[in-house]
Design a protein around this motif. Structure first.
Motif, PDB file in Angstrom:
ATOM      1  N   PHE A 132     -11.651   1.562   7.400  1.00 43.71           N
ATOM      2  CA  PHE A 132     -11.310   1.855   6.007  1.00 43.71           C
ATOM      3  C   PHE A 132     -10.072   2.739   5.931  1.00 43.71           C
ATOM      4  N   THR A 133      -9.968   3.690   6.836  1.00 49.45           N
ATOM      5  CA  THR A 133      -8.774   4.543   6.893  1.00 49.45           C
ATOM      6  C   THR A 133      -7.524   3.701   7.100  1.00 49.45           C
ATOM      7  N   ARG A 134      -7.581   2.781   8.043  1.00 48.08           N
ATOM      8  CA  ARG A 134      -6.427   1.918   8.327  1.00 48.08           C
ATOM      9  C   ARG A 134      -6.047   1.094   7.095  1.00 48.08           C
ATOM     10  N   LEU A 135      -7.040   0.582   6.401  1.00 48.84           N
ATOM     11  CA  LEU A 135      -6.773  -0.253   5.233  1.00 48.84           C
ATOM     12  C   LEU A 135      -6.210   0.554   4.066  1.00 48.84           C
ATOM     13  N   VAL A 136      -6.780   1.725   3.798  1.00 50.82           N
ATOM     14  CA  VAL A 136      -6.291   2.479   2.630  1.00 50.82           C
ATOM     15  C   VAL A 136      -4.888   3.016   2.864  1.00 50.82           C
ATOM     16  N   ARG A 137      -4.508   3.232   4.113  1.00 49.11           N
ATOM     17  CA  ARG A 137      -3.134   3.654   4.401  1.00 49.11           C
ATOM     18  C   ARG A 137      -2.121   2.587   3.965  1.00 49.11           C
ATOM     19  N   ALA A 138      -2.569   1.332   3.929  1.00 47.68           N
ATOM     20  CA  ALA A 138      -1.671   0.231   3.590  1.00 47.68           C
ATOM     21  C   ALA A 138      -1.640  -0.075   2.100  1.00 47.68           C
ATOM     22  N   ILE A 139      -2.468   0.599   1.316  1.00 47.48           N
ATOM     23  CA  ILE A 139      -2.552   0.342  -0.116  1.00 47.48           C
ATOM     24  C   ILE A 139      -1.591   1.261  -0.863  1.00 47.48           C
ATOM     25  N   ASP A 140      -0.774   0.686  -1.705  1.00 46.83           N
ATOM     26  CA  ASP A 140       0.153   1.470  -2.529  1.00 46.83           C
ATOM     27  C   ASP A 140      -0.664   2.214  -3.584  1.00 46.83           C
ATOM     28  N   PRO A 141      -0.672   3.548  -3.559  1.00 46.78           N
ATOM     29  CA  PRO A 141      -1.470   4.290  -4.546  1.00 46.78           C
ATOM     30  C   PRO A 141      -1.063   4.024  -5.986  1.00 46.78           C
ATOM     31  N   ALA A 142       0.169   3.571  -6.188  1.00 43.24           N
ATOM     32  CA  ALA A 142       0.632   3.268  -7.545  1.00 43.24           C
ATOM     33  C   ALA A 142      -0.101   2.073  -8.143  1.00 43.24           C
ATOM     34  N   THR A 143      -0.746   1.257  -7.284  1.00 46.08           N
ATOM     35  CA  THR A 143      -1.485   0.096  -7.781  1.00 46.08           C
ATOM     36  C   THR A 143      -2.918   0.451  -8.177  1.00 46.08           C
ATOM     37  N   LEU A 144      -3.338   1.687  -7.938  1.00 47.34           N
ATOM     38  CA  LEU A 144      -4.700   2.124  -8.247  1.00 47.34           C
ATOM     39  C   LEU A 144      -4.736   2.834  -9.598  1.00 47.34           C
ATOM     40  N   LEU A 159     -10.124   0.888  -5.203  1.00 43.72           N
ATOM     41  CA  LEU A 159      -9.743   1.100  -3.810  1.00 43.72           C
ATOM     42  C   LEU A 159     -10.573   0.222  -2.879  1.00 43.72           C
ATOM     43  N   VAL A 160     -11.863   0.131  -3.126  1.00 42.27           N
ATOM     44  CA  VAL A 160     -12.731  -0.695  -2.279  1.00 42.27           C
ATOM     45  C   VAL A 160     -12.341  -2.166  -2.402  1.00 42.27           C
ATOM     46  N   ARG A 161     -12.068  -2.625  -3.606  1.00 42.00           N
ATOM     47  CA  ARG A 161     -11.655  -4.022  -3.791  1.00 42.00           C
ATOM     48  C   ARG A 161     -10.356  -4.312  -3.044  1.00 42.00           C
ATOM     49  N   ALA A 162      -9.409  -3.386  -3.133  1.00 43.42           N
ATOM     50  CA  ALA A 162      -8.123  -3.584  -2.465  1.00 43.42           C
ATOM     51  C   ALA A 162      -8.283  -3.583  -0.943  1.00 43.42           C
ATOM     52  N   ALA A 163      -9.130  -2.689  -0.436  1.00 42.67           N
ATOM     53  CA  ALA A 163      -9.355  -2.628   1.013  1.00 42.67           C
ATOM     54  C   ALA A 163     -10.024  -3.908   1.511  1.00 42.67           C
ATOM     55  N   ALA A 164     -10.981  -4.413   0.761  1.00 42.97           N
ATOM     56  CA  ALA A 164     -11.669  -5.643   1.153  1.00 42.97           C
ATOM     57  C   ALA A 164     -10.694  -6.815   1.206  1.00 42.97           C
ATOM     58  N   ALA A 165      -9.744  -6.851   0.288  1.00 41.44           N
ATOM     59  CA  ALA A 165      -8.764  -7.933   0.247  1.00 41.44           C
ATOM     60  C   ALA A 165      -7.818  -7.898   1.449  1.00 41.44           C
ATOM     61  N   LEU A 166      -7.600  -6.710   2.002  1.00 49.25           N
ATOM     62  CA  LEU A 166      -6.673  -6.549   3.124  1.00 49.25           C
ATOM     63  C   LEU A 166      -7.328  -6.731   4.482  1.00 49.25           C
ATOM     64  N   ILE A 198     -13.263  12.633  12.998  1.00 50.44           N
ATOM     65  CA  ILE A 198     -13.808  12.264  11.688  1.00 50.44           C
ATOM     66  C   ILE A 198     -12.971  12.875  10.571  1.00 50.44           C
ATOM     67  N   ASN A 199     -12.630  14.134  10.712  1.00 51.20           N
ATOM     68  CA  ASN A 199     -11.849  14.814   9.674  1.00 51.20           C
ATOM     69  C   ASN A 199     -10.485  14.153   9.486  1.00 51.20           C
ATOM     70  N   THR A 200      -9.850  13.773  10.589  1.00 50.79           N
ATOM     71  CA  THR A 200      -8.558  13.097  10.524  1.00 50.79           C
ATOM     72  C   THR A 200      -8.678  11.739   9.827  1.00 50.79           C
ATOM     73  N   ALA A 201      -9.760  11.020  10.119  1.00 47.93           N
ATOM     74  CA  ALA A 201      -9.969   9.717   9.489  1.00 47.93           C
ATOM     75  C   ALA A 201     -10.290   9.853   8.005  1.00 47.93           C
ATOM     76  N   LEU A 202     -10.992  10.906   7.634  1.00 49.25           N
ATOM     77  CA  LEU A 202     -11.370  11.106   6.242  1.00 49.25           C
ATOM     78  C   LEU A 202     -10.193  11.510   5.363  1.00 49.25           C
ATOM     79  N   ASP A 203      -9.226  12.197   5.902  1.00 51.07           N
ATOM     80  CA  ASP A 203      -8.152  12.766   5.080  1.00 51.07           C
ATOM     81  C   ASP A 203      -7.451  11.720   4.205  1.00 51.07           C
ATOM     82  N   ALA A 208      -6.748   8.868  -1.004  1.00 46.30           N
ATOM     83  CA  ALA A 208      -6.726   7.614  -1.751  1.00 46.30           C
ATOM     84  C   ALA A 208      -7.758   7.616  -2.871  1.00 46.30           C
ATOM     85  N   LEU A 209      -8.933   8.180  -2.609  1.00 50.48           N
ATOM     86  CA  LEU A 209      -9.988   8.227  -3.624  1.00 50.48           C
ATOM     87  C   LEU A 209      -9.599   9.102  -4.813  1.00 50.48           C
TER      88      LEU A 209
END
Length: 216
Positions: A132-144, A159-166, A198-203, A208-209
């Motif tokens: 999920f971390t890898r996917l949200v890094r690729a999502i443009d926050p301006a689209t949320l 965010l979840v919908r966008a991550a699932a699509a990627l 874990i903390n690094t992955a959560l950041d 994004a959330l």
């Protein structure tokens, strides 16, 4: 942060005013409690208590130690980050937890597969944490959705919908890249390395959330 609700299956209806994040590991005494409490801590730090009410963060284990306390080394890791470990009680993963979750983040690919195998249309909302971390890094926050205009819950759902699509487009570079390994029984030094991981992955997930980056 809103506390988890009761466990009755009658409470499984999704409500537009809440977004439930479920962290899953094996015993629910090490990785998933650390992730749950670090996530709560980060969300509160970004938004403040008043604005996190729609976000419910909890955890369970595929072989959960029902009623167990968190491992002492896990508590120590949370203390390192200033996160609250109090009041934690281990839970075995049940169908109702998956039904009620808007986002399931697992420690490993095996945990992800176990959650998805439970059904309940869980596939599109279940990821490993690092995936999920890898996917949200690729999502443009301006689209949320803007969390101030439309609310953090609507932003989280988008965010979840966008991550699932990627998911099919951004594959892990290695088999191990999406895994958070089990520190159960290991010395505190290994627990701390897992806590840092874990903390690094959560950041980026919390950023994004919420739309609010961590203070540096």
């Amino acid at each position: 942060m809103t506390a988890p609700e009761g466990r009755g299956i009658a409470e499984t209806a999704q409500h537009s005013s809440t977004f439930r994040i479920l962290h899953v590991s094996t015993g629910n005494v090490c990785r998933s409690p650390i992730t749950e409490r670090l996530n709560r801590h980060a969300l509160t730090a970004r938004l403040g208590e008043a604005l996190t009410g729609g976000l419910i963060v909890e955890s369970a284990g595929t072989w959960g130690h029902e009623g167990a306390s968190m491992e002492a080394n896990a508590e120590a890791v949370l203390a390192d980050f200033g996160a609250d470990a109090s009041g934690f009680v281990g839970r075995e993963l049940l169908d109702e937890h998956v039904i009620r979750a808007d986002l399931v983040l697992t420690a490993t690919r095996d945990h992800r597969a176990q959650v998805i195998s439970m059904g309940h249309s869980a596939g599109l909302r279940t990821f490993t944490l690092k995936e999920f971390t890898r996917l949200v890094r690729a999502i443009d926050p301006a689209t949320l959705p803007d969390p101030l205009d439309e609310g953090v819950v609507e932003r989280a759902r988008a965010l979840v919908r966008a991550a699932a699509a990627l998911r099919g487009w951004l594959l892990a570079p290695t088999v191990e890249a999406d895994e958070v390994y089990d520190p159960y029984g290991a010395p505190i030094t290994f627990f701390r390395s897992i806590g840092d991981e874990i903390n690094t992955a959560l950041d980026p997930v919390v950023t994004a959330l919420t739309g609010v980056p961590a203070a540096r």
